[in-house]
Scaffold this motif. Structure first.
Motif, PDB file in Angstrom:
ATOM      1  N   SER A 119      23.507 -76.289  55.569  1.00  0.00           N
ATOM      2  CA  SER A 119      24.227 -77.511  55.938  1.00  0.00           C
ATOM      3  C   SER A 119      25.628 -77.521  55.336  1.00  0.00           C
ATOM      4  O   SER A 119      26.594 -77.960  55.978  1.00  0.00           O
ATOM      5  CB  SER A 119      23.445 -78.735  55.460  1.00  0.00           C
ATOM      6  OG  SER A 119      22.184 -78.797  56.102  1.00  0.00           O
ATOM      7  N   ASN A 120      25.750 -77.050  54.101  1.00  0.00           N
ATOM      8  CA  ASN A 120      27.068 -76.965  53.472  1.00  0.00           C
ATOM      9  C   ASN A 120      27.967 -75.988  54.215  1.00  0.00           C
ATOM     10  O   ASN A 120      29.165 -76.238  54.390  1.00  0.00           O
ATOM     11  CB  ASN A 120      26.924 -76.539  52.013  1.00  0.00           C
ATOM     12  CG  ASN A 120      28.255 -76.530  51.289  1.00  0.00           C
ATOM     13  OD1 ASN A 120      28.913 -77.547  51.134  1.00  0.00           O
ATOM     14  ND2 ASN A 120      28.673 -75.345  50.843  1.00  0.00           N
ATOM     15  N   ASN A 121      27.394 -74.879  54.672  1.00  0.00           N
ATOM     16  CA  ASN A 121      28.183 -73.926  55.464  1.00  0.00           C
ATOM     17  C   ASN A 121      28.689 -74.580  56.742  1.00  0.00           C
ATOM     18  O   ASN A 121      29.866 -74.455  57.105  1.00  0.00           O
ATOM     19  CB  ASN A 121      27.334 -72.703  55.807  1.00  0.00           C
ATOM     20  CG  ASN A 121      27.033 -71.839  54.593  1.00  0.00           C
ATOM     21  OD1 ASN A 121      27.687 -71.949  53.558  1.00  0.00           O
ATOM     22  ND2 ASN A 121      26.040 -70.974  54.706  1.00  0.00           N
ATOM     23  N   ASN A 127       5.234 -74.918  55.366  1.00  0.00           N
ATOM     24  CA  ASN A 127       4.792 -75.231  54.004  1.00  0.00           C
ATOM     25  C   ASN A 127       4.239 -76.652  53.925  1.00  0.00           C
ATOM     26  O   ASN A 127       3.287 -76.915  53.167  1.00  0.00           O
ATOM     27  CB  ASN A 127       5.949 -75.063  53.026  1.00  0.00           C
ATOM     28  CG  ASN A 127       6.201 -73.609  52.665  1.00  0.00           C
ATOM     29  OD1 ASN A 127       5.494 -73.040  51.840  1.00  0.00           O
ATOM     30  ND2 ASN A 127       7.205 -73.016  53.309  1.00  0.00           N
ATOM     31  N   ALA A 128       4.823 -77.568  54.703  1.00  0.00           N
ATOM     32  CA  ALA A 128       4.282 -78.931  54.734  1.00  0.00           C
ATOM     33  C   ALA A 128       2.884 -78.943  55.323  1.00  0.00           C
ATOM     34  O   ALA A 128       1.997 -79.682  54.865  1.00  0.00           O
ATOM     35  CB  ALA A 128       5.220 -79.833  55.540  1.00  0.00           C
ATOM     36  N   LYS A 129       2.658 -78.093  56.327  1.00  0.00           N
ATOM     37  CA  LYS A 129       1.323 -78.002  56.928  1.00  0.00           C
ATOM     38  C   LYS A 129       0.326 -77.429  55.926  1.00  0.00           C
ATOM     39  O   LYS A 129      -0.824 -77.919  55.812  1.00  0.00           O
ATOM     40  CB  LYS A 129       1.390 -77.125  58.183  1.00  0.00           C
ATOM     41  CG  LYS A 129       0.069 -77.049  58.961  1.00  0.00           C
ATOM     42  CD  LYS A 129      -0.296 -78.412  59.518  1.00  0.00           C
ATOM     43  CE  LYS A 129      -1.554 -78.338  60.382  1.00  0.00           C
ATOM     44  NZ  LYS A 129      -1.950 -79.671  60.893  1.00  0.00           N
ATOM     45  N   ALA A 130       0.755 -76.410  55.180  1.00  0.00           N
ATOM     46  CA  ALA A 130      -0.122 -75.834  54.163  1.00  0.00           C
ATOM     47  C   ALA A 130      -0.445 -76.856  53.086  1.00  0.00           C
ATOM     48  O   ALA A 130      -1.584 -76.923  52.579  1.00  0.00           O
ATOM     49  CB  ALA A 130       0.528 -74.598  53.546  1.00  0.00           C
ATOM     50  N   ALA A 141      14.805 -72.150  58.777  1.00  0.00           N
ATOM     51  CA  ALA A 141      14.518 -72.875  57.538  1.00  0.00           C
ATOM     52  C   ALA A 141      13.667 -74.109  57.822  1.00  0.00           C
ATOM     53  O   ALA A 141      12.766 -74.458  57.042  1.00  0.00           O
ATOM     54  CB  ALA A 141      15.818 -73.270  56.851  1.00  0.00           C
ATOM     55  N   GLN A 142      13.979 -74.769  58.937  1.00  0.00           N
ATOM     56  CA  GLN A 142      13.186 -75.938  59.315  1.00  0.00           C
ATOM     57  C   GLN A 142      11.745 -75.551  59.616  1.00  0.00           C
ATOM     58  O   GLN A 142      10.801 -76.252  59.207  1.00  0.00           O
ATOM     59  CB  GLN A 142      13.819 -76.614  60.528  1.00  0.00           C
ATOM     60  CG  GLN A 142      13.091 -77.881  60.975  1.00  0.00           C
ATOM     61  CD  GLN A 142      13.685 -78.461  62.235  1.00  0.00           C
ATOM     62  OE1 GLN A 142      14.447 -77.808  62.935  1.00  0.00           O
ATOM     63  NE2 GLN A 142      13.332 -79.700  62.536  1.00  0.00           N
ATOM     64  N   GLN A 183      10.343 -76.713  48.450  1.00  0.00           N
ATOM     65  CA  GLN A 183      11.586 -76.780  47.687  1.00  0.00           C
ATOM     66  C   GLN A 183      12.544 -75.658  48.079  1.00  0.00           C
ATOM     67  O   GLN A 183      13.762 -75.873  48.202  1.00  0.00           O
ATOM     68  CB  GLN A 183      11.275 -76.731  46.192  1.00  0.00           C
ATOM     69  CG  GLN A 183      10.545 -77.954  45.670  1.00  0.00           C
ATOM     70  CD  GLN A 183      10.090 -77.796  44.240  1.00  0.00           C
ATOM     71  OE1 GLN A 183       9.830 -76.677  43.778  1.00  0.00           O
ATOM     72  NE2 GLN A 183       9.956 -78.907  43.523  1.00  0.00           N
ATOM     73  N   ALA A 184      11.989 -74.463  48.288  1.00  0.00           N
ATOM     74  CA  ALA A 184      12.832 -73.337  48.701  1.00  0.00           C
ATOM     75  C   ALA A 184      13.433 -73.580  50.079  1.00  0.00           C
ATOM     76  O   ALA A 184      14.616 -73.322  50.324  1.00  0.00           O
ATOM     77  CB  ALA A 184      12.027 -72.050  48.688  1.00  0.00           C
ATOM     78  N   SER A 185      12.630 -74.105  51.004  1.00  0.00           N
ATOM     79  CA  SER A 185      13.136 -74.390  52.353  1.00  0.00           C
ATOM     80  C   SER A 185      14.194 -75.474  52.319  1.00  0.00           C
ATOM     81  O   SER A 185      15.185 -75.424  53.056  1.00  0.00           O
ATOM     82  CB  SER A 185      11.982 -74.803  53.266  1.00  0.00           C
ATOM     83  OG  SER A 185      11.029 -73.766  53.396  1.00  0.00           O
ATOM     84  N   GLN A 186      13.977 -76.477  51.450  1.00  0.00           N
ATOM     85  CA  GLN A 186      14.965 -77.541  51.311  1.00  0.00           C
ATOM     86  C   GLN A 186      16.281 -76.998  50.781  1.00  0.00           C
ATOM     87  O   GLN A 186      17.373 -77.359  51.244  1.00  0.00           O
ATOM     88  CB  GLN A 186      14.428 -78.624  50.384  1.00  0.00           C
ATOM     89  CG  GLN A 186      15.359 -79.808  50.218  1.00  0.00           C
ATOM     90  CD  GLN A 186      15.556 -80.582  51.510  1.00  0.00           C
ATOM     91  OE1 GLN A 186      14.580 -80.954  52.171  1.00  0.00           O
ATOM     92  NE2 GLN A 186      16.802 -80.801  51.891  1.00  0.00           N
ATOM     93  N   THR A 187      16.186 -76.092  49.784  1.00  0.00           N
ATOM     94  CA  THR A 187      17.402 -75.464  49.247  1.00  0.00           C
ATOM     95  C   THR A 187      18.112 -74.661  50.322  1.00  0.00           C
ATOM     96  O   THR A 187      19.348 -74.712  50.452  1.00  0.00           O
ATOM     97  CB  THR A 187      17.038 -74.549  48.068  1.00  0.00           C
ATOM     98  OG1 THR A 187      16.438 -75.331  47.031  1.00  0.00           O
ATOM     99  CG2 THR A 187      18.271 -73.829  47.526  1.00  0.00           C
ATOM    100  N   ASP A 188      17.354 -73.899  51.099  1.00  0.00           N
ATOM    101  CA  ASP A 188      17.933 -73.089  52.177  1.00  0.00           C
ATOM    102  C   ASP A 188      18.648 -73.972  53.191  1.00  0.00           C
ATOM    103  O   ASP A 188      19.775 -73.672  53.611  1.00  0.00           O
ATOM    104  CB  ASP A 188      16.832 -72.271  52.855  1.00  0.00           C
ATOM    105  CG  ASP A 188      17.383 -71.095  53.650  1.00  0.00           C
ATOM    106  OD1 ASP A 188      18.566 -70.746  53.452  1.00  0.00           O
ATOM    107  OD2 ASP A 188      16.638 -70.509  54.454  1.00  0.00           O
TER     108      ASP A 188
END
Length: 423
Positions: free
Chosen positions: A21-23, A404-407, A397-398, A11-16
């Motif tokens: 992306s907005n920038n 985290n997905a691997k964990a 971030a990716q 979730q944190a990586s997705q937020t980052d």
């Protein structure tokens, strides 16, 4: 627990990635300020938990703050494109008669159909009011006014006095035939003077000079004369109490001996006005010398209503309009706002921010004063997003998301192994 720990990381990586992306999406948005996401670890502990055996429970988004660093500067051909270098925000009102004030760094302004200076969203630029000398007469956010460009300047004044100082060539020959203003061979020289009627409309007063007699060079008391015919449009001007033309007399040295005072003409009514107009012509500074004809001086006391020709903004934010009649008029000084904590401003979209309790109340001032940056006309501040930096951050971030997905996948595999155990 490891499942939820990895989920918080995802979730944190997705937020980052969303922030980055907005920038990137606003890299070409004028006045845009990039955002940075900050994260904090989560610890679940109690009084009985040993400080040497504490295990974290993941991460949370601590804050998403804006970086108000200076954006890139782009040159523009419009004097109403303004850029702030340093601290400060433009104050704008979305509604002309409203009380809501927003703040922006996007300084691309234009003039709307009602001659108000507005930004790309139609909000009115706020300025401090000034008096006739350009001195600011009020300060404070509640005393700012909408900047509006006047259409005209000054009051129309009909011409009543004209003064011409000409030199008539003493070597000129006398034309043959009667004077005819449509036949250049019947006069020596002519000159046109722009005058104005009571409505400020320009008229052309033409003076025709015809040599009548020449002085006897052997007689120092001899004089020479010139006739002056005066027309406004197609109307010939007749001297009051006399007849046309006006006769100019010069002595042997070329000095004018008569008329030495202004000649008044009977009133006439120009076609562009319903009011009768009287004019006087002063030729007292004229000479007759052995040099080509020229107009040494020309004045008239009429004035047209000035039409707006342009507007400028100086480095202190003073907006000055110029008009076709030579008038200049100070319209106001651009108001700048600053905050003790700009990162506490609330984003409203469209390049706007609003003050909050975190940002503090706005402090008003003007360009190049303490706490406020400088103001440049003909410049636009672009986005402060660095594409290279954002792309590197996006890759990081990716990678965090993948880790985290691997964990999470590993935790799932361990759980599956436990579920498959048999006694």
């Amino acid at each position: 627990m490891s499942f939820y720990t990895s989920l918080s990381g995802l979730q944190a990586s997705q937020t980052d990635m969303s922030v980055i992306s907005n920038n990137l999406a606003n890299v070409s948005t004028n006045g845009f300020k990039k955002s940075d996401a900050s994260f904090a670890d989560v610890m679940a502990s109690s009084l009985s938990t040993s400080p040497t055996k504490m295990i974290g429970s993941g991460t949370v988004t601590k804050s998403i703050t804006q970086d108000f660093g200076q954006g890139s500067m782009k040159q523009s051909s419009s004097a109403l494109d303004l850029a702030i270098t340093g601290d400060g925000f433009f104050a704008v009102k979305p509604n002309a008669d409203g009380t809501q004030v927003n703040f922006t760094r996007a300084g691309s302004f234009q003039v709307d159909a009602n001659r108000y200076v507005v930004d790309s969203n139609g909000s009115n630029l706020q300025v401090y009011p000034v008096d006739g000398s350009g001195a600011v007469v009020a300060t404070g956010l509640d005393q700012t006014v909408n900047l509006r460009l006047p259409e005209t300047s000054g009051t129309a004044t009909a011409t009543s006095n004209v003064a011409l100082g000409v030199n008539l060539n003493s070597n000129s020959t006398m034309p043959s035939g009667s004077f005819d203003r449509f036949d250049p061979t019947t006069y020596n020289q002519s000159t046109a003077t722009t005058i104005y009627d009571s409505n400020g409309n320009p008229l052309t007063m033409t003076s025709y000079f015809v040599r009548k007699t020449a002085a006897d060079t052997t007689d120092p008391t001899s004089t020479s004369t010139w006739d002056v015919y005066n027309y406004v449009g197609d109307t010939e001007l007749t001297p009051t109490g006399g007849s046309s033309p006006v006769t100019m007399t010069f002595d042997s040295s070329g000095a004018l001996t008569s008329p030495t005072t202004a000649t008044s003409f009977d009133p006439f009514t120009p076609g562009s006005s319903s009011a009768a107009q009287g004019i006087s012509l002063d030729l007292a500074s004229s000479t007759q010398l052995a040099s080509p004809f020229n107009v040494a001086s020309r004045t008239q006391d009429g004035q047209a209503v000035g039409q707006l020709q342009g507007v400028t903004v100086n480095d202190k934010g003073m907006v000055v309009a110029s008009f076709s009649n030579g008038d200049t008029q100070a319209l106001g000084q651009v108001a700048l706002a600053n905050f003790s904590n700009p990162k506490g401003l609330r984003q409203l979209g469209n390049g706007y921010w609003a003050s909050t309790g975190v940002s503090g109340s706005p402090t008003l001032g003007s360009a190049n004063t303490k706490g406020f940056g400088s103001l440049s006309s003909g410049m636009i501040e672009g986005s402060n997003v660095d594409i290279t930096e954002e792309l590197v951050n996006l890759i990081a971030a990716q990678r965090n998301f993948q880790a985290n997905a691997k964990a999470l996948d590993t935790s799932n595999q361990i759980s599956q192994t436990i579920f498959n155990l048999r006694s």
